[in-house]
Design a protein around this motif. Structure first.
Motif, PDB file in Angstrom:
ATOM      1  N   MET A 100      54.289  27.448  41.837  1.00  0.00           N
ATOM      2  CA  MET A 100      53.092  28.227  42.150  1.00  0.00           C
ATOM      3  C   MET A 100      52.284  28.479  40.873  1.00  0.00           C
ATOM      4  O   MET A 100      52.819  29.008  39.890  1.00  0.00           O
ATOM      5  N   VAL A 101      51.013  28.080  40.881  1.00  0.00           N
ATOM      6  CA  VAL A 101      50.126  28.262  39.738  1.00  0.00           C
ATOM      7  C   VAL A 101      48.897  29.041  40.201  1.00  0.00           C
ATOM      8  O   VAL A 101      48.238  28.670  41.179  1.00  0.00           O
ATOM      9  N   HIS A 102      48.599  30.115  39.486  1.00  0.00           N
ATOM     10  CA  HIS A 102      47.491  31.001  39.842  1.00  0.00           C
ATOM     11  C   HIS A 102      46.357  30.796  38.845  1.00  0.00           C
ATOM     12  O   HIS A 102      46.531  31.007  37.641  1.00  0.00           O
ATOM     13  N   ARG A 103      45.210  30.369  39.332  1.00  0.00           N
ATOM     14  CA  ARG A 103      44.007  30.241  38.488  1.00  0.00           C
ATOM     15  C   ARG A 103      43.268  31.577  38.538  1.00  0.00           C
ATOM     16  O   ARG A 103      42.851  32.031  39.605  1.00  0.00           O
ATOM     17  N   VAL A 104      43.089  32.204  37.365  1.00  0.00           N
ATOM     18  CA  VAL A 104      42.519  33.556  37.285  1.00  0.00           C
ATOM     19  C   VAL A 104      41.309  33.545  36.363  1.00  0.00           C
ATOM     20  O   VAL A 104      41.351  32.968  35.266  1.00  0.00           O
ATOM     21  N   ASP A 105      40.215  34.179  36.799  1.00  0.00           N
ATOM     22  CA  ASP A 105      39.073  34.362  35.901  1.00  0.00           C
ATOM     23  C   ASP A 105      38.871  35.850  35.675  1.00  0.00           C
ATOM     24  O   ASP A 105      39.725  36.661  35.976  1.00  0.00           O
ATOM     25  N   GLY A 106      37.730  36.204  35.115  1.00  0.00           N
ATOM     26  CA  GLY A 106      37.490  37.622  34.858  1.00  0.00           C
ATOM     27  C   GLY A 106      38.009  38.069  33.495  1.00  0.00           C
ATOM     28  O   GLY A 106      38.024  37.265  32.564  1.00  0.00           O
ATOM     29  N   PRO A 107      38.428  39.333  33.353  1.00  0.00           N
ATOM     30  CA  PRO A 107      38.672  40.285  34.431  1.00  0.00           C
ATOM     31  C   PRO A 107      37.413  40.580  35.256  1.00  0.00           C
ATOM     32  O   PRO A 107      36.311  40.652  34.703  1.00  0.00           O
ATOM     33  N   ILE A 108      37.594  40.742  36.545  1.00  0.00           N
ATOM     34  CA  ILE A 108      36.471  40.941  37.443  1.00  0.00           C
ATOM     35  C   ILE A 108      35.721  42.230  37.103  1.00  0.00           C
ATOM     36  O   ILE A 108      34.494  42.296  37.184  1.00  0.00           O
ATOM     37  N   SER A 109      36.464  43.271  36.688  1.00  0.00           N
ATOM     38  CA  SER A 109      35.807  44.535  36.343  1.00  0.00           C
ATOM     39  C   SER A 109      34.874  44.376  35.145  1.00  0.00           C
ATOM     40  O   SER A 109      33.807  45.006  35.091  1.00  0.00           O
ATOM     41  N   ALA A 110      35.254  43.538  34.181  1.00  0.00           N
ATOM     42  CA  ALA A 110      34.388  43.287  33.032  1.00  0.00           C
ATOM     43  C   ALA A 110      33.180  42.457  33.438  1.00  0.00           C
ATOM     44  O   ALA A 110      32.038  42.723  33.039  1.00  0.00           O
ATOM     45  N   TYR A 111      33.419  41.461  34.275  1.00  0.00           N
ATOM     46  CA  TYR A 111      32.367  40.545  34.702  1.00  0.00           C
ATOM     47  C   TYR A 111      31.323  41.252  35.562  1.00  0.00           C
ATOM     48  O   TYR A 111      30.118  41.064  35.389  1.00  0.00           O
ATOM     49  N   ARG A 112      31.814  42.090  36.497  1.00  0.00           N
ATOM     50  CA  ARG A 112      30.884  42.769  37.402  1.00  0.00           C
ATOM     51  C   ARG A 112      30.314  44.051  36.818  1.00  0.00           C
ATOM     52  O   ARG A 112      29.281  44.532  37.266  1.00  0.00           O
ATOM     53  N   GLY A 113      31.021  44.623  35.842  1.00  0.00           N
ATOM     54  CA  GLY A 113      30.560  45.866  35.256  1.00  0.00           C
ATOM     55  C   GLY A 113      31.088  47.103  35.943  1.00  0.00           C
ATOM     56  O   GLY A 113      30.692  48.223  35.608  1.00  0.00           O
TER      57      GLY A 113
END
Length: 327
Positions: A100-113
């Motif tokens: 199992m490999v998880h592709r993660v971006d973000g952090p979403i809180s930083a990206y969205r503000g």
């Protein structure tokens, strides 16, 4: 009185669970080389969607069987993307013995503000992962800074489809410098304030400025073009000289990579993953007021900066994903 849309949601959940259970039963004796969990959308759409479409096409070009949003009984590996899929469905299909490999971006809180709990949900589903792929060193460091722990994280930058996003065979000189910025998302953190400043202050006798995509801003002098399918967008990019990347805390902007891949040196906000993607193939800025001078310098150094563009090849990126999925 209960609203009709709320009733529809309540009715939709049992139907989704029933479909998941039926698909699980049908797939027990089936198998593919790899499963990918992501809610794919037809382009134009967001950068993660664009990258995963290109990655799946590359894997299929190599002769691999890829199944979408299903993990069959004989499939040995699964790639699941950030939070853009049905968590309950993945948990139902997940089983021992699958890589199992998880592709993660973000952090979403930083990206969205703002923090709406999405990062916490990502870390919860990350518990299924043997390895985590993040799109930039910025993303890896920012997760650590916020105390968001991910399983066995590695950095693999995104790439683009070279059949679509590539430099032109030849370039025509332009009387005015042609600058373009693109974004599928209308999030103000995509740089709307910077574009508004340019709309008010840029010398449009010297620079032709285009924005393609979605925005909440209204411009008087910037040429605004609605979102375009990938092939049309690539043609539009190749008709320009410089790509402007004004977004904040963007972990690995596919829009920026598409511009670079089409041969455009970048003027980029020193934020997120922009500096590591551009390297010496552009110039960074901290405030919008710096941009007229940045554009002028890039105009003088276009050939030099263009020669320094380095976009990870889709072939190399696919190799790294397969290495993670088969380790």
């Amino acid at each position: 009185m209960v609203r009709p849309e709320f009733v529809k949601v309540l009715l939709r959940r049992p139907a989704r669970r029933a479909r998941t259970e039926a698909d699980w039963l049908r797939s027990r004796r089936a198998g593919s080389n790899v499963a990918v969990f992501h809610e794919f959308q037809p382009p134009p759409y967001g950068g993660g969607n664009q990258f995963l479409l290109a990655l799946v096409r590359e894997l299929q070009r190599r002769g691999l069987a890829v199944e979408l949003n299903r993990l069959s009984g004989r499939t040995p590996a699964c790639l699941y993307n950030s939070f853009n899929f049905d968590f309950r469905r993945l948990r139902r299909f997940a089983r021992g013995g699958v890589r199992m490999v998880h592709r993660v971006d973000g952090p979403i809180s930083a990206y969205r503000g703002f923090d709406d709990g999405t990062d916490r949900r990502i870390t919860e589903i990350n518990e299924l992962a043997d390895m985590t792929i993040l799109q930039s060193q910025f993303s890896l460091d920012k997760h650590a800074e916020l105390g968001l722990e991910l399983r066995n994280p590695v950095v693999v930058h995104n790439s683009v489809d070279p059949a679509i996003f590539h430099p032109p065979r030849e370039r025509q000189p332009h009387a005015r410098l042609r600058v373009i910025s693109t974004s599928w998302s209308g999030n103000p953190r995509k740089g709307g304030d910077i574009l508004s400043w340019l709309d008010r202050n840029l010398d449009f006798d010297d620079v032709d400025m285009t924005f393609a995509g979605n925005t909440q801003q209204t411009f008087d002098r910037i040429n605004v073009i609605a979102p375009r399918p990938s092939h049309e967008l690539a043609d539009l990019l190749r008709a320009h000289d410089i790509y402007l990347a004004p977004s904040r805390d963007d972990p690995c902007s596919n829009a920026l990579l598409e511009g670079l891949a089409c041969g455009l040196p970048a003027a980029f906000l020193r934020s997120g993953g922009h500096p590591e993607l551009v390297g010496e193939a552009g110039l960074g800025f901290d405030e919008a007021e710096e941009l007229p001078a940045v554009f002028a310098q890039l105009r003088d150094e276009l050939d030099e900066r263009r020669a320094r563009i380095r976009v990870p090849s889709l072939d190399d990126v696919a190799d790294l994903y397969l290495e993670a999925l088969t380790a």
